[in-house]
Structure formats: C-alpha cells, structure tokens
Design a protein around this motif. Structure first.
Motif, PDB file in Angstrom:
ATOM      1  N   LYS A 295       3.516  12.794 -13.471  1.00  0.00           N
ATOM      2  CA  LYS A 295       2.759  11.624 -12.518  1.00  0.00           C
ATOM      3  C   LYS A 295       3.210  10.242 -12.829  1.00  0.00           C
ATOM      4  O   LYS A 295       3.674  10.135 -13.968  1.00  0.00           O
ATOM      5  CB  LYS A 295       1.505  11.787 -13.035  1.00  0.00           C
ATOM      6  N   GLY A 296       3.259   9.462 -11.730  1.00  0.00           N
ATOM      7  CA  GLY A 296       3.461   8.039 -12.151  1.00  0.00           C
ATOM      8  C   GLY A 296       4.771   7.491 -11.956  1.00  0.00           C
ATOM      9  O   GLY A 296       5.065   6.323 -12.167  1.00  0.00           O
TER      10      GLY A 296
ATOM     11  N   GLY B   2       9.895  10.985  -7.133  1.00  0.00           N
ATOM     12  CA  GLY B   2       8.896  10.710  -7.900  1.00  0.00           C
ATOM     13  C   GLY B   2       7.585  10.859  -7.126  1.00  0.00           C
ATOM     14  O   GLY B   2       7.350  11.505  -6.229  1.00  0.00           O
ATOM     15  N   ASP B   3       6.526   9.920  -7.867  1.00  0.00           N
ATOM     16  CA  ASP B   3       5.296   9.943  -7.369  1.00  0.00           C
ATOM     17  C   ASP B   3       5.073   8.823  -6.218  1.00  0.00           C
ATOM     18  O   ASP B   3       5.940   8.077  -5.865  1.00  0.00           O
ATOM     19  CB  ASP B   3       4.378   9.477  -8.477  1.00  0.00           C
TER      20      ASP B   3
ATOM     21  N   ASN C   4       0.047  -5.947  -6.815  1.00  0.00           N
ATOM     22  CA  ASN C   4      -0.642  -4.791  -7.529  1.00  0.00           C
ATOM     23  C   ASN C   4       0.391  -3.605  -7.932  1.00  0.00           C
ATOM     24  O   ASN C   4       1.125  -3.270  -7.069  1.00  0.00           O
ATOM     25  CB  ASN C   4      -1.680  -4.379  -6.675  1.00  0.00           C
ATOM     26  N   TYR C   5       0.132  -3.126  -9.153  1.00  0.00           N
ATOM     27  CA  TYR C   5       0.896  -2.176  -9.619  1.00  0.00           C
ATOM     28  C   TYR C   5       0.345  -1.039  -9.115  1.00  0.00           C
ATOM     29  O   TYR C   5      -1.215  -0.849  -8.918  1.00  0.00           O
ATOM     30  CB  TYR C   5       0.980  -2.017 -11.072  1.00  0.00           C
ATOM     31  N   PHE C   6       0.851   0.236  -8.833  1.00  0.00           N
ATOM     32  CA  PHE C   6       0.092   1.570  -8.662  1.00  0.00           C
ATOM     33  C   PHE C   6      -0.576   2.013  -9.902  1.00  0.00           C
ATOM     34  O   PHE C   6       0.057   1.822 -10.787  1.00  0.00           O
ATOM     35  CB  PHE C   6       1.089   2.486  -8.334  1.00  0.00           C
ATOM     36  N   GLU C   7      -1.759   2.364  -9.723  1.00  0.00           N
ATOM     37  CA  GLU C   7      -2.722   3.086 -10.633  1.00  0.00           C
ATOM     38  C   GLU C   7      -1.753   4.135 -11.285  1.00  0.00           C
ATOM     39  O   GLU C   7      -1.456   4.887 -10.714  1.00  0.00           O
ATOM     40  CB  GLU C   7      -3.938   3.689 -10.101  1.00  0.00           C
TER      41      GLU C   7
ATOM     42  N   PHE D 163      10.796   0.268  -4.252  1.00  0.00           N
ATOM     43  CA  PHE D 163      11.151   1.173  -5.436  1.00  0.00           C
ATOM     44  C   PHE D 163       9.666   1.698  -6.112  1.00  0.00           C
ATOM     45  O   PHE D 163       9.695   2.246  -7.172  1.00  0.00           O
ATOM     46  CB  PHE D 163      11.813   0.179  -6.503  1.00  0.00           C
ATOM     47  N   ARG D 164       8.650   1.537  -5.207  1.00  0.00           N
ATOM     48  CA  ARG D 164       7.461   2.255  -5.500  1.00  0.00           C
ATOM     49  C   ARG D 164       6.896   1.804  -7.131  1.00  0.00           C
ATOM     50  O   ARG D 164       6.271   2.675  -7.803  1.00  0.00           O
ATOM     51  CB  ARG D 164       7.381   3.600  -5.360  1.00  0.00           C
ATOM     52  N   VAL D 165       6.819   0.628  -7.430  1.00  0.00           N
ATOM     53  CA  VAL D 165       5.978   0.085  -8.580  1.00  0.00           C
ATOM     54  C   VAL D 165       4.910  -0.080  -8.255  1.00  0.00           C
ATOM     55  O   VAL D 165       3.994   0.097  -9.049  1.00  0.00           O
ATOM     56  CB  VAL D 165       6.895  -0.935  -9.300  1.00  0.00           C
ATOM     57  N   GLY D 166       4.674  -0.660  -6.884  1.00  0.00           N
ATOM     58  CA  GLY D 166       3.210  -0.792  -6.769  1.00  0.00           C
ATOM     59  C   GLY D 166       3.522  -1.539  -5.101  1.00  0.00           C
ATOM     60  O   GLY D 166       4.295  -1.363  -4.478  1.00  0.00           O
ATOM     61  N   ILE D 167       2.250  -2.138  -4.731  1.00  0.00           N
ATOM     62  CA  ILE D 167       2.202  -2.821  -3.430  1.00  0.00           C
ATOM     63  C   ILE D 167       1.981  -4.330  -4.183  1.00  0.00           C
ATOM     64  O   ILE D 167       0.879  -4.715  -4.425  1.00  0.00           O
ATOM     65  CB  ILE D 167       1.099  -2.518  -2.655  1.00  0.00           C
TER      66      ILE D 167
END
Lengths: 355, 355
Positions: A326-327, A278-279, A156-159, A149-153
């Motif tokens: 973004k984001g 999204g991003d 870690n959260y995406f910047e 769901f692309r919150v992060g890896i």
C-alpha cells in the motif's frame, strides 16, 4: 562462558569476512567491472572542407542521438543483466539514491548479483547531444508533477503515502528531473535502446512510465530483450492492427492505443512481461488529472495484457495494493517500501528463469 | 617438485583471496557506499495559486541550477575524497571509461582507496534543470575540438599522440560531449561546487580545463577545498587587483587574467596546488589555433604560479614532456598513459599529505 566467547569470536570472524567480501544489504558492494559508454545515435555533417587554421562548421561532423549508459557488473553475475530505463523528464537518477537518501534499484539489484545498466535516453541528461535543435524554458511545473506522480494533491500528501515528508526529500525529488534537449523521438530512443541490447547481448529491460511503451518497441527491434519489468507504463501500448481498442477517456485527455503489424506484435508474445501499478489510482473516473490518468492507463494495460495473452503471450498486471503493498506512488522502486517492491521483481525474475 | 607445488598452491590461494577481496588494478572494486544527489541550486516560482484540478504554471516552483554528483566511497577510504570536475562541453564522463574503453580516473583512484565524487556542473548533463532559458543547435564542431583538444590537426593525428587511432574510439570521444542547457554562469557553477564541499567536508578538487578557473573560485568560497589538481586550466587565472598581468596574444584571440581583492587571492596561497599541461604545446606563437591557445594558457599559468608563490603559496606547474611523459593531449587523465599520469597525481597527494 567460554563457549559463548568462542561463538562470539566466530560471529565476529564471519562479520569481518562479510564486511570484507560480502554483498549483504548493509555491507560492501563488490564490482568486477564498471564504466560508461555511448551507444547508437547518428552523425550529421556540414558540407564543405574543414580548415583547421580558420575553423567554421564547414566540413565538420556532429555525433548525436546516442544513449548514455553507466554499468556495473558484480562478480559471478546472474545470467541476465538488467537495463534500467527512466521515464518522462527523468534520467538515470530514477534508479540511484532515492530522494530521501536510501538505496535505489541500482544498488539493490547489484547487491542481488545482477549486472545493472542505467540509461539516459537520447536527448536527455548525459545523452544530451541532440541532432535536432531545442529551446528550453524553465517553466515552473513541480506542483503538477507532485500530483501526476501521485505523492498527493499539492500541498497535501496522500494518507499513508510511501514518501518521506521532509523538505530535503522534496528538494532532491524535484531536482531529479532534466529537460529534453531536443524533441522526444520514439524512433531515435528505441533505436538506441535496441543498439544497447545488440552490444551487451541478452538481458532484461526494466522500464518506467514513458519508457514502458518504448520498451515494447525495443523488444520488437531486438530479441536480446528476454523479459520486461514495466513500472507504471504510461503510453504506447501496442495492439495488432485491427484489434486496437478505442481510446479511454480520462481527466484532461484520452489514453489511446497504438496499432502495429501482427508480425511485430507477435514478438511481444515470446517473452515474459510484468507490469506494476502503485496505489492511489481511483477505480472510477475522477476529476483529479493527477490520478485519473493512471486509472485510464491501468485499464489500457489490462486490455493489452488480455490481447497479448490471447495471442499466446505471458503478461501479468499487478496492482500493488491488491498484493498487499500500500501507499506506492508512481515511483514504486524508490518509495519507502522499495525493498519489498524489489522482492516482487526478484520473484518474477526467478519464476520466469530470468535470473 | 613438491615445494614448487606448495608454492603454486600458496600463490593460487593468494590470487583467489585477491580476486575475492582485493582492489588490485585488474581485480574487484569494493565499495562501501555509492549514490547520487543534487547539491546547491535555487528555486524560482510563478506568482499565483496552484490549482491541482486545472494546473497552469501559476503558484508552481522550479528547482534548478544545482550540480549533480555521483559518488563512490571505498572501505577504509583515504583522508580526503577527490571531487572531479569536467571541462568545457563535458560532463562526468571525463573521468569514467576512456574513449578506447580503459579505466579512467573514477576507477583508478577508487582502486587507490580514495572516495570519488564526479560532478555535472549546473546546466550541463544530469544537472540540466537550468533556471535560465537556452536554445541549443546541433552545430557540427568536432574537427575543431579534435584540434583544440590536441589530438592532432584534422584529419591527422599528432605523431606519438597517446590516443587510440580506431574509429570506435573517436566515436566515443565525440559522443562524450553535452550542450549547455542554459548559459554558463560562473557564480552559479562555483556556488554549487562550494555547496558540495560544504556537504561532504574537506576534500581535494580535481579540475579540467574550464573548471580550472572555477576551481580557484570554489577554493575561495569554501575552505574545505584542501588542495587542487588542475589539468590544463584554460581560463580564470585570479591575480590580486593591481597585479594583473597584460593579456597574452594567441592565434584567434587573447588570454586575459582576472583581478580579485587581495583577501580573496590570499585564500589560494593556503593550499597546495598542482597544474599539469600535456604535449604538443608550441614554445613560440603558432598559427594553429588548436595548439596556440595552450601556449598562451601555460604562459599565464606560470605567471600565476609565480604570483601565488610570491605571496607565500604552493603552486607547481608541470609540463608533462619535461618530466618524461610524452604525447599527452588536453585530456591526460584519459590518454593511453593515464596510469602514469595518475601516478604523478598520487605522488603529489602523498607529498602534500593530502592522501
């Protein structure tokens, strides 16, 4: 001084009026009608004769495979209501309160004057009465969804991700999923969605992820679908037989297209369709399966846009970072900037005369 | 003539005002806040380390066993919100639109100024993420429920039953059920309901059938339960250890009571509780299992009332036909006369200063 006082009184009066009757972002929501119903589905039956005094399954029925819908209609609703259809593993919650407790699309578009129908697809959530058997195991899978769901890896959260970083939010996020009570059957789900449009009349379909492909099929099945807003469609892109592109390789699999007869495909050229992604979608192939699948899907979405438009259609694909947002994760409509995401959707509806 | 005209204008003005701002039975519903959340539950995890590039269950979590709640709060809400908890095989739909399309308790009590929380218990409906595995088979069972819910003796309706006799109604009625995604666990369900009262603060619990017994346990677990309205509680009557009555024989089984320590039981003497049963409950043992179980349960409810009141409590049992409401099924709150049924509940809340 007196003038200021009068102005203040006037403003107070206006505020009180708005608080009592308004539909401003922070004020009250007014609803003309709200309720719920099951729609579509089928009936199976056991042979034999029912004996109420010694009941067995003999002679009894089972109604299942319907969708469940909760709806709210504001006064003086806009021309077309919005039917909001969740994605994989999700249910109506997708459109309700966001994981961090803000308003989701259900409230946002109700406040903007639209009738809102939120749907649980057959065999999911409140439409759990499945005519096919199922076995459900609680398999731990949330760190993978965090990535997909692309919150992060994980961990870690995406910047810059538009997602609140507290544990309460993550708790709500993970609890917004439900299992499939029976196998997903695209015929069953799209029949139910088409039955909904038969019941309510013309409307706009808002899809997410897995319901994207089912949304195209629903529009083919029922011409009351007057437009589609698809957030991150993830599968089931329909091309005319003979024009189906090759599958697109991606980390951990392939993104394949689907062929349908030209007569069916042509239905999709008759309505305005917008697709948002999204991003955090890589431009080039990546070894992170959480993000790479979305690269492949966005490539396929653009091929599909070109195919539909080549045949006279009106499909737009918007990559949100390219228009300044973004984001965003896989859930732009519940991300921290969801009001801006909603503004884009409002503009599309207005531009296409769907509001 | 002129006077009449003025009066008409005045009435028109009042009507317009009520249409714009009112909460009359047929007018608009105004809502200050609405949304949804998961509450309670637990987290299980697979041992190992999660690898986002080659995901397996290792190192991943699974959040489950929460309740799911949709809530609506009107402006200037009454003192205590109402938490509405469905019965066996049901979900929040119990309180929403009735099978024949009228307003249910969700709307009725929202219009009467109460905050309304409708709950899906853990492992059911939109709270389907169960930490225990489950297998679900679509076993035809609806003619039996028709009898157990006292609509009639299939295929006949009871004479005078408060239930619409068209097929569309029956279709919606049968589709208002969902399966248990995992096994029912009374500890899990009552922990989640107690967590809800921890989150929202003091309120009144409205239960139906199977949630009746779970309601008593919830009130023991959380003293924010300030009163209980129980429609046709079906099991789990809690008596002090040493005062547990003998099981009551009924067609096809027994109705057994449950013993709890006196300290727990005494919690139930501290809040007002009202219990309602509908019509078509035989006075003497019957060979129809659909109705005879309710005879046994109402006998047990009266024994329980006497036990709680003997220890200083405030329990009332109302058999609806005895107060003039005839024809009610197992679902009085959605029957054709549900506004009258609601009036009784409103009177109870007012009498006990719970509104």
């Amino acid at each position: 001084m007196n003038q200021n006082k009068n102005a203040l009184l006037l403003l107070t009066g206006i505020s009180l009026f708005m608080a009592a009757c308004g539909t401003s972002k922070t004020g009250l929501i007014t609803i003309q009608e709200q309720g719920s119903f099951a729609v579509g589905g089928k009936v199976i039956a056991s042979p034999g004769t029912f004996d109420p005094y010694k009941p067995t399954p003999a002679g009894q029925t089972f109604h299942g495979d319907h969708a469940y819908v909760f709806y709210q209609i504001p006064p003086k609703a806009r021309k077309y209501p919005l039917v909001m259809w969740h994605g994989i593993g999700q249910f109506s919650k997708t459109w309700e309160t966001t994981p961090d407790g803000r308003e989701g699309y259900q409230n946002i578009f109700l406040r903007r004057g639209f009738g809102v129908y939120v749907l649980d697809q057959p065999r999911r959530g409140n439409a759990g009465r499945s005519t096919a058997a199922g076995t459900i195991n609680p398999t731990p899978d949330e760190q993978q969804w965090f990535g997909t769901f692309r919150v992060g890896i994980w961990p870690n959260y995406f910047e810059g991700v538009q997602f609140a970083r507290d544990t309460a939010t993550l708790n709500q996020y993970f609890r917004s999923m439900v299992p499939n009570v029976g196998p997903i059957d695209i015929g069953v789900t799209t029949d139910a969605a088409a039955a909904l449009f038969q019941k309510i009349g013309p409307g706009v379909l808002v899809t997410h992820s897995h319901s994207g492909g089912m949304g195209w099929l629903t529009a083919i099945k029922n011409q009351n679908v007057k437009g589609i807003v698809a957030y991150e469609p993830g599968s089931g892109f329909l091309f005319p037989e003979g024009e189906v592109p090759a599958p697109i390789e991606m980390a951990g699999g392939q993104m394949a297209a689907v062929g349908v007869p030209m007569s069916q495909f042509m239905q999709l050229t008759k309505i305005p369709i917008i697709i948002y992604y999204g991003d955090f979608i890589p431009e080039k192939p990546s070894d992170n399966p959480g993000t790479d699948g979305w690269r492949a899907r966005m490539v396929m979405a653009r091929l599909w846009r070109d195919a539909v438009n080549r045949h006279g259609g009106d499909v737009t694909v918007v990559h949100l970072p390219e228009v300044g947002l973004k984001g965003n994760t896989h859930f732009p409509f519940s991300d921290l900037n969801n009001l801006q995401v909603a503004d884009l959707m409002s503009k599309f509806l207005k531009d296409k005369k769907l509001d």
